[in-house]
Structure formats: structure tokens, C-alpha cells
Write a protein that holds these residues in place. Structure first.
Motif, PDB file in Angstrom:
ATOM      1  N   LEU A 493       0.864  -1.184   0.000  1.00  0.00           N
ATOM      2  CA  LEU A 493       0.000   0.000   0.000  1.00  0.00           C
ATOM      3  C   LEU A 493       0.899   1.231   0.000  1.00  0.00           C
ATOM      4  CD1 LEU A 493      -2.209  -2.067   0.695  1.00  0.00           C
ATOM      5  CD2 LEU A 493      -3.127  -0.418   2.321  1.00  0.00           C
ATOM      6  N   PRO A 494       1.054   1.895  -1.139  1.00  0.00           N
ATOM      7  CA  PRO A 494       1.888   3.103  -1.178  1.00  0.00           C
ATOM      8  C   PRO A 494       1.128   4.300  -0.617  1.00  0.00           C
ATOM      9  CG  PRO A 494       0.915   2.734  -3.323  1.00  0.00           C
ATOM     10  CD  PRO A 494       0.476   1.578  -2.455  1.00  0.00           C
ATOM     11  N   ARG A 495       1.839   5.379  -0.374  1.00  0.00           N
ATOM     12  CA  ARG A 495       1.176   6.620   0.018  1.00  0.00           C
ATOM     13  C   ARG A 495       0.632   7.315  -1.229  1.00  0.00           C
ATOM     14  NH1 ARG A 495       5.439   6.537   3.667  1.00  0.00           N
ATOM     15  NH2 ARG A 495       6.836   7.520   2.162  1.00  0.00           N
ATOM     16  N   ALA A 496      -0.562   7.867  -1.111  1.00  0.00           N
ATOM     17  CA  ALA A 496      -1.125   8.659  -2.197  1.00  0.00           C
ATOM     18  C   ALA A 496      -0.283   9.921  -2.385  1.00  0.00           C
ATOM     19  CB  ALA A 496      -2.569   9.020  -1.889  1.00  0.00           C
ATOM     20  N   ALA A 497      -0.431  10.565  -3.522  1.00  0.00           N
ATOM     21  CA  ALA A 497       0.398  11.738  -3.827  1.00  0.00           C
ATOM     22  C   ALA A 497       0.255  12.820  -2.764  1.00  0.00           C
ATOM     23  CB  ALA A 497       0.019  12.281  -5.204  1.00  0.00           C
ATOM     24  N   ALA A 498      -0.987  13.108  -2.364  1.00  0.00           N
ATOM     25  CA  ALA A 498      -1.195  14.141  -1.343  1.00  0.00           C
ATOM     26  C   ALA A 498      -0.600  13.714  -0.003  1.00  0.00           C
ATOM     27  CB  ALA A 498      -2.684  14.438  -1.191  1.00  0.00           C
ATOM     28  N   ALA A 499      -0.720  12.425   0.311  1.00  0.00           N
ATOM     29  CA  ALA A 499      -0.165  11.920   1.565  1.00  0.00           C
ATOM     30  C   ALA A 499       1.353  11.974   1.548  1.00  0.00           C
ATOM     31  CB  ALA A 499      -0.644  10.494   1.816  1.00  0.00           C
ATOM     32  N   GLN A 500       1.943  11.784   0.373  1.00  0.00           N
ATOM     33  CA  GLN A 500       3.403  11.861   0.270  1.00  0.00           C
ATOM     34  C   GLN A 500       3.895  13.253   0.645  1.00  0.00           C
ATOM     35  OE1 GLN A 500       5.576   9.475  -0.145  1.00  0.00           O
ATOM     36  NE2 GLN A 500       7.260  10.940   0.027  1.00  0.00           N
ATOM     37  N   GLY A 501       3.179  14.291   0.180  1.00  0.00           N
ATOM     38  CA  GLY A 501       3.558  15.649   0.552  1.00  0.00           C
ATOM     39  C   GLY A 501       3.415  15.891   2.039  1.00  0.00           C
ATOM     40  N   GLU A 542      -9.956  -0.037   6.066  1.00  0.00           N
ATOM     41  CA  GLU A 542     -11.010   0.466   5.195  1.00  0.00           C
ATOM     42  C   GLU A 542     -10.944  -0.155   3.801  1.00  0.00           C
ATOM     43  OE1 GLU A 542     -10.607   4.715   5.320  1.00  0.00           O
ATOM     44  OE2 GLU A 542     -10.698   4.771   7.517  1.00  0.00           O
ATOM     45  N   GLY A 543     -10.022  -1.110   3.620  1.00  0.00           N
ATOM     46  CA  GLY A 543      -9.908  -1.783   2.332  1.00  0.00           C
ATOM     47  C   GLY A 543      -9.315  -0.924   1.239  1.00  0.00           C
ATOM     48  N   CYS A 544      -8.538   0.084   1.587  1.00  0.00           N
ATOM     49  CA  CYS A 544      -7.989   1.017   0.591  1.00  0.00           C
ATOM     50  C   CYS A 544      -6.788   0.408  -0.129  1.00  0.00           C
ATOM     51  CB  CYS A 544      -7.573   2.324   1.262  1.00  0.00           C
ATOM     52  SG  CYS A 544      -8.950   3.211   2.015  1.00  0.00           S
ATOM     53  N   SER A 545      -6.511   0.911  -1.322  1.00  0.00           N
ATOM     54  CA  SER A 545      -5.363   0.447  -2.106  1.00  0.00           C
ATOM     55  C   SER A 545      -4.144   1.326  -1.899  1.00  0.00           C
ATOM     56  CB  SER A 545      -5.723   0.420  -3.594  1.00  0.00           C
ATOM     57  OG  SER A 545      -6.105   1.722  -4.034  1.00  0.00           O
ATOM     58  N   GLU A 546      -4.297   2.431  -1.175  1.00  0.00           N
ATOM     59  CA  GLU A 546      -3.179   3.306  -0.857  1.00  0.00           C
ATOM     60  C   GLU A 546      -3.464   4.038   0.446  1.00  0.00           C
ATOM     61  OE1 GLU A 546      -2.827   5.912  -4.187  1.00  0.00           O
ATOM     62  OE2 GLU A 546      -4.674   7.005  -3.737  1.00  0.00           O
ATOM     63  N   ILE A 547      -2.417   4.576   1.029  1.00  0.00           N
ATOM     64  CA  ILE A 547      -2.538   5.320   2.287  1.00  0.00           C
ATOM     65  C   ILE A 547      -2.853   6.771   1.954  1.00  0.00           C
ATOM     66  CG2 ILE A 547      -1.326   6.098   4.363  1.00  0.00           C
ATOM     67  CD1 ILE A 547       0.380   3.545   4.149  1.00  0.00           C
ATOM     68  N   GLY A 548      -4.012   7.239   2.379  1.00  0.00           N
ATOM     69  CA  GLY A 548      -4.422   8.594   2.087  1.00  0.00           C
ATOM     70  C   GLY A 548      -3.976   9.589   3.143  1.00  0.00           C
ATOM     71  N   THR A 549      -4.207  10.850   2.865  1.00  0.00           N
ATOM     72  CA  THR A 549      -3.821  11.910   3.801  1.00  0.00           C
ATOM     73  C   THR A 549      -4.546  11.761   5.136  1.00  0.00           C
ATOM     74  OG1 THR A 549      -3.492  13.404   1.922  1.00  0.00           O
ATOM     75  CG2 THR A 549      -3.639  14.403   4.094  1.00  0.00           C
ATOM     76  N   HIS A 551      -5.591   9.030   6.574  1.00  0.00           N
ATOM     77  CA  HIS A 551      -4.978   7.934   7.331  1.00  0.00           C
ATOM     78  C   HIS A 551      -3.668   8.391   7.963  1.00  0.00           C
ATOM     79  CE1 HIS A 551      -7.065   5.670   3.872  1.00  0.00           C
ATOM     80  NE2 HIS A 551      -7.883   5.653   4.920  1.00  0.00           N
ATOM     81  N   LEU A 552      -2.880   9.114   7.190  1.00  0.00           N
ATOM     82  CA  LEU A 552      -1.589   9.572   7.686  1.00  0.00           C
ATOM     83  C   LEU A 552      -1.757  10.613   8.789  1.00  0.00           C
ATOM     84  CD1 LEU A 552       1.454   9.323   7.389  1.00  0.00           C
ATOM     85  CD2 LEU A 552       1.369  11.072   5.611  1.00  0.00           C
ATOM     86  N   ASP A 553      -2.705  11.525   8.619  1.00  0.00           N
ATOM     87  CA  ASP A 553      -2.949  12.539   9.645  1.00  0.00           C
ATOM     88  C   ASP A 553      -3.348  11.892  10.972  1.00  0.00           C
ATOM     89  OD1 ASP A 553      -2.319  14.778   8.182  1.00  0.00           O
ATOM     90  OD2 ASP A 553      -4.367  15.128   7.483  1.00  0.00           O
ATOM     91  N   ALA A 554      -4.209  10.886  10.903  1.00  0.00           N
ATOM     92  CA  ALA A 554      -4.630  10.195  12.119  1.00  0.00           C
ATOM     93  C   ALA A 554      -3.446   9.484  12.767  1.00  0.00           C
ATOM     94  CB  ALA A 554      -5.741   9.197  11.803  1.00  0.00           C
TER      95      ALA A 554
END
Length: 642
Positions: A493-501, A542-549, A551-554
Motif C-alpha cells: 500500500l503506497p502513500r497517495a500523492a497528497a499523503a506523500q507531501g 477500510e480496504g484502501c489500495s493506498e494510504i491517504g492523507t 490515514h496519515l494525519d490520524a
């Protein structure tokens, strides 16, 4: 706010006069609150007439998981207007004068006189009686709260929140014209001379307004947080009578999705704090995910966690929180999904004690997904100390990384563990943790692999409800179906582009953050890794295919919350007893001044009094501590916190 509705079925012949029913409804709400003695129902609630609403059998789809609306309780029959109006008529409210002012000395004297009767099994009734007596005498509610809470502190009462509630409910009952305890009930609870003294003090002050001297008073705010003030207990600096065992709760953002539902299910059933439920539920979901998912950052990070629940003995319910997750919830997993029909795999293995390092590897070789549930974190640390030179700690350190393969040769026999996955959830107290951990644990990397979840008990629950079995099954089916359906094969599960920032922003700030000493720097070394694991668990739950912002914020919020607690604790690790006493003395007095006798009680009777007195004397000699004119110890240059 909990989705609970109360319906009254009207007689069909009486249903026409909507305005009359609305007026009755409003009065009924007032009567319910008056009877309860507090605001049980929002008084702003008003019947708006005809509306759409859910009925039992419908699905509530507002949350992440649809729930079936159900009836909790039903009494058959209908009512007429005449049935409602006499019941709804509220009692006339009694005004509490509030003009009676007590001096700080008088408040302290009343509180001190109650200490002898403030015993377990008696103190709740005493608090109710004293609060009722003060309310009927016209004493302001905040002053009554100051007296009752001061008595609780002097008597070493560990349930100050209950005493604050006793004052509030007593004053609500008196205002509402309902019966409340007072002089007569206290006759059976406290010595006659004590009651006579309190009554005489109140009688002499009726109608008087007496300014008090600037004596410290311990009171509590509306949220139950202790307040240290001067003559007016409604103001002053916040303090904690036992700051070594007070913890801020995790940020609300950390309770997202499935974890919010887990808390909602388990929190009412136990006195364990939300922090413990969060730590256990994260470890639980991480174990269910296993090696199905990972994220990459200079290496693979899997969702296994090492968690330590830190709280005072008994009241914080560490074992209860662990059993809720790893006994009750794991035991609720059915053999197959009632929704998809898919057969679930065998749950992970749970064990409650470490053997040797070699034995640990043998067990995880046989059953690769292993969770160690330890009532006492010390059992791991002390075993490692006794067996110095063995592989226990090195293996625990290595298994945190989830290597593809681990081997060990004992007496010519090779043990091979393929794809091991180990999580640890353990409990301990702050002082035990300080005694267990030392410089070697920090230097080896053992200590910084653990996430510390600090928490107090959430208050007394004499007869908590059981977790509804059907809800336990529903929650476990929900997460099992998500795991099985979204991740049939291992996947990154990679980080999404926004989450990477967002990650880059946080990491850059963390990289240049200053640390007070080497111990703090070492403890922070794996903070980033643990945050990535937590973000992975949030996303995969949540069954996501990537780590979103989100998820990372939490995950960042949770990581920084536990880091704020851990960095305070690490200062006491490895200290000798006398050094720990000094740290605790300064920690307590940095919150607010305190009499030496009360400070001694806070430090604990296990510490020799000679050592305690020596520490205080040395701190005074070094001009670190001083005393007020009234004899209160304080840290020099102490100022009330904003």
C-alpha cells in the motif's frame, strides 16, 4: 447523539391537537430532567410534528457500516392527553441563595473534618450528604465542589470525578425541589461532633458575606480537571493531585471508521480508558492483516505493533481492555462470513508468556502469526535480565522487522521460522516501567520499538453492561470481510500523492527536532516507523489500495500523542529510587504548591519517609523548592498555568 429515540403512541382519537401535544412534550422533557437530577434530555429538543424517521427493521446507513434499527424496549398501549399533563408538570425550581461565602480557612476546616469518615464504601454517601447540606444552606455550588474535592484529596480518594458528580446532582435536586440528602443522612455517616461543627459553621454564616484570606484551595472544573486557586475556587491554575498517573486522551481523529465503532461497543462495558481500547484494537486489526499488506519506506513496514498500556494499578483496567480485544472479539469470529459465505482462516495464535529466545522462535516457526498478551510487561524484561546472554531480547528486536526468515541452531538442531509476524500487547504501571527500563534497553533499540499508551480508568462502573454478542460478531465480520475481500493476495500500500507531501512535511520537521538528551533521541528513533505502521492499519482497515492523507494525519496525531507521554516517562528510566522520588516531587509541585504531608501521600508509602524528607530538604537547600507563608511547598518561580 447516540441514535436512541423514545416514541409515545397516541390514542388515534386524541392525535388531532398537535399544538397541545407539543406543549406537553416540552413539559415532559423538563420533568424527566428534574426527576433525573441532571440534564438527561436536551431541553432544546421539541416535537416539530409530523416527520420522517426510521422504524425498527430499517437500515441506518449514516455510518461506515450499515446497522439495523431495533427496538430496545416496548410497553404496549397508547396514551391520552390527560395521561401526560399531570406527569409532565415540572416542580417549581428552588433558587439556591448563593450569597453565603466561606473563607478559605473555613473551607479547609470543613474538608479536613470529613477525612476520618471518608472511607471506601462510605465516601460517596458522605459526599452526597455534605453537598446537600451545603446546597440547602445556600452555599455556592463551586464552593461546595471545592470543599468536597478537597476532602477527597486529603483522604487519598482515587475517584474525584465521582465526588464532583455528587455535588452537581445534589445541587440539581435541591434546585428542582426534589428530595436530597443532607443533615439527617449525615447523622448516620459522620461523627456527631463533626456534623455539629459543620452545621455551626454554616449557621453562623447565613446571610453573611465574608471575604476569605488568600489560602490555597483545591477545586475541580466542570470537566473534572483539578483546579488550584486562592479564595475563589472557580478560578486558578490547573493541577493534578497525582500528575504521575494523569494522561491526556488520544486525539479524537485517531478513532476513525472501524476503531470508532469498536470504542462505541467496548467503552460502556469496562472502566478502561479509550487509550487502551485504541491500542488493543490497532494491534488486533494489525494481527488480522498479518503479512497481507505492507508499505515501503527504506524497507518494508508491516502492521505488527508492540504496545504497552501504562496506567495505575487496578483502576485503569489494562487486562480488561486486552481481554475485550483478544478474548471477546477474537472469540466472536465465526467460521465463515454470513454475508459472502467465504470461510475464514484460523485466527492468529495468542500466548500469555515468553519462554526463552530459542523457545520463542520455535513457537513462531510452528505458528507464524503470534500475539503475546502480557499482563505484566515486567515478565518479559525480568526474564531477559535473568537470562542475560540469551536470544530473547535480540529475537524480539528482530521479529519487530518481520524478516522473511529467521534461524537459530540449538544443540545442533536448526530452527527456521518463515514469514514470522509477532505483535506484543502488555500492561504496566509508570513506576514499574521506570524501574524496568534502562540505558541498555534504549541503546539496543528494544525500548523504541514499543508504543506507550498511557491512561487512567474512566470512572466507576459498578455494573457495566456486557458487550452485545451480535455486535461483536458484526464488527468482526465487517473487518474480516474487508481484509479477505480487499487483500486476497499480499500487496504493497503506497502513500497517495497528497499523503506523500504530508509525510515529507512531517518528516522534515521531525528530522530537525531538538532532543533534550541522548535518551530522548534514542527513544524517538523509530517514531516515524511506528507512524507508518499505524497509517497502514488505518488504510487497510477500510480496504484502501493506498494510504491517504486522512490515514496519515490520524497516524501522526496518534504518534505525536504517545510521543508526548513517552518523552516524559523516559526521563525517569534507569534512575535509582532516590532519583525517581526527586523527579516525582518536582513533577507534582510544578503543577501547584502542596503541603508536605499531602506530597508525601502522593509520592507513596512504599518510599521510606527518611528518603522522602531527605529529598525535600536537599531540594530546598539547592533553592529548587521554597515554601509559602502558609507552609505549602512549591517550585521556586512557580506561576499558575494559563
Amino acid at each position: 447523539g447516540y441514535g436512541v429515540c423514545a416514541y409515545t403512541y397516541l390514542n388515534r382519537a386524541a392525535a388531532g391537537d398537535i399544538a397541545a401535544w407539543q406543549a406537553s412534550h416540552k413539559a415532559w422533557v423538563e420533568r424527566i430532567n428534574a426527576t433525573a437530577g441532571y440534564r438527561l434530555v436536551d431541553p432544546q429538543v421539541s416535537d416539530a410534528g409530523t416527520r420522517f424517521t426510521r422504524i425498527p427493521g430499517c437500515l441506518n446507513t449514516k455510518g461506515a457500516t450499515p446497522r439495523t434499527t431495533r427496538t430496545l424496549s416496548r410497553t404496549p398501549g397508547t396514551i391520552w392527553q390527560r395521561h401526560v399533563d399531570p406527569v409532565a408538570a415540572p416542580r417549581p425550581e428552588r433558587r439556591i441563595n448563593g450569597d453565603t461565602r466561606l473563607t478559605g480557612e473555613q473551607r479547609g476546616a470543613i474538608a479536613g473534618s470529613l477525612v476520618g469518615a471518608w472511607s471506601e464504601g462510605n465516601r460517596h454517601a458522605v459526599a452526597l450528604g455534605v453537598a446537600g447540606l451545603l446546597a440547602k444552606a445556600g452555599v455556592r455550588e463551586e464552593e461546595a465542589k471545592a470543599i468536597v474535592e478537597h476532602a477527597a484529596v486529603l483522604a487519598d480518594d482515587d475517584e474525584p470525578g465521582d465526588r464532583a458528580t455528587a455535588v452537581r446532582t445534589s445541587y440539581e435536586r435541591v434546585r428542582s425541589g426534589l428530595p436530597a440528602r443532607g443533615f439527617m443522612s449525615l447523622r448516620e455517616l459522620i461523627p456527631a461532633e463533626t456534623l455539629a461543627f459543620i452545621d455551626a459553621t454554616l449557621q453562623s454564616l447565613r446571610g453573611a458575606t465574608v471575604p476569605g484570606p488568600n489560602l490555597p484551595v483545591i477545586a475541580y472544573g466542570h470537566d473534572g480537571t483539578p483546579v488550584f486557586g486562592a479564595d475563589d475556587p472557580a478560578t486558578g491554575a490547573r493541577v493534578d493531585p497525582d500528575p504521575a498517573t494523569r494522561y491526556d486522551p488520544p486525539p479524537e481523529a485517531c478513532f476513525r471508521g472501524w476503531f470508532a465503532e469498536y470504542r462505541a461497543l467496548m467503552a460502556p462495558t469496562t472502566e478502561a480508558p479509550d487509550a487502551f481500547h485504541l491500542g488493543c484494537s490497532l494491534a488486533l486489526v494489525g494481527m488480522l492483516l498479518g503479512r497481507r499488506v505492507w508499505t515501503y519506506n527504506a524497507g518494508r513496514h508491516f502492521p505488527n505493533l508492540y504496545v504497552v498500556l501504562v496506567g495505575p494499578t487496578g483502576r485503569s483496567r489494562k487486562d480488561t481492555a486486552m481481554d475485550s480485544a483478544f478474548v471477546k472479539m477474537v472469540g466472536s469470529i465465526p467460521r465463515h462470513s454470513p454475508i459472502t459465505g467465504q470461510v475464514y482462516p484460523e485466527p492468529f495464535t495468542i500466548e500469555t508468556g515468553f519462554g526463552s529466545g530459542e523457545g520463542l522462535l520455535e513457537r513462531i516457526a510452528a505458528k507464524p502469526r503470534l500475539l503475546m498478551q502480557l499482563s505484566e510487561f515486567s515478565s518479559l524484561v525480568l526474564k531477559a535480565r535473568r537470562e542475560a546472554g540469551t536470544l530473547l531480547i535480540p529475537n524480539v528486536i528482530s521479529l519487530w522487522q518481520c524478516p522473511n526468515r529467521m534461524t537459530n541452531i540449538t544443540r545442533g538442531t536448526e530452527t527456521v521460522a518463515l514469514d514470522p509476524f509477532l505483535s506484543i500487547v502488555a500492561g504496566t504501571t509508570p513506576d514499574t516501567l521506570a524501574a524496568d527500563m534502562g540505558d541498555a534497553d534504549l541503546a539496543s533499540g528494544f525500548a523504541n520499538r514499543f508504543l506507550l499508551f498511557g491512561g487512567n480508568g474512566c470512572g466507576p462502573k459498578a455494573d457495566p453492561p456486557r458487550a452485545e454478542p451480535s455486535e461483536c460478531i458484526r464488527l468482526m465480520v465487517s473487518i474480516m470481510d474487508t481484509v479477505q475481500g480487499a487483500y486476497p493476495h499480499p500487496i504493497e500500500l503506497p502513500r497517495a500523492a497528497a499523503a506523500q507531501g504530508r509525510w515529507q512535511e512531517w518528516y522534515d520537521a521531525e528530522y530537525v527536532a531538538t532532543r533534550e538528551d541522548d535518551a530522548e533521541a534514542r527513544l524517538a528513533e523509530r517514531l516515524a516507523s511506528n507512524i507508518q505502521r499505524i497509517a497502514l492499519i488505518y488504510a487497510a482497515s477500510e480496504g484502501c489500495s493506498e494510504i491517504g492523507t486522512a490515514h496519515l494525519d490520524a497516524a501522526i496525531a496518534l504518534g505525536e500523542w504517545q510521543w508526548a507521554f513517552a518523552r516524559k516517562e523516559v526521563k525517569r528510566w534507569g534512575q535509582e529510587l532516590e532519583a525517581r522520588v526527586e523527579s516525582n516531587v518536582r513533577l507534582i509541585l510544578e503543577r501547584a504548591p502542596m503541603h508536605q504531608a499531602a506530597l508525601r501521600d502522593r509520592i507513596g508509602r512504599a518510599v521510606p519517609i527518611s528518603m522522602f524528607n531527605k529529598v525535600v530538604a536537599e531540594l530546598e537547600k539547592a533553592l529548587i523548592l521554597g515554601r509559602t507563608a502558609e507552609g505549602y511547598l512549591l517550585v521556586r518561580d512557580w506561576r499558575p498555568a494559563a
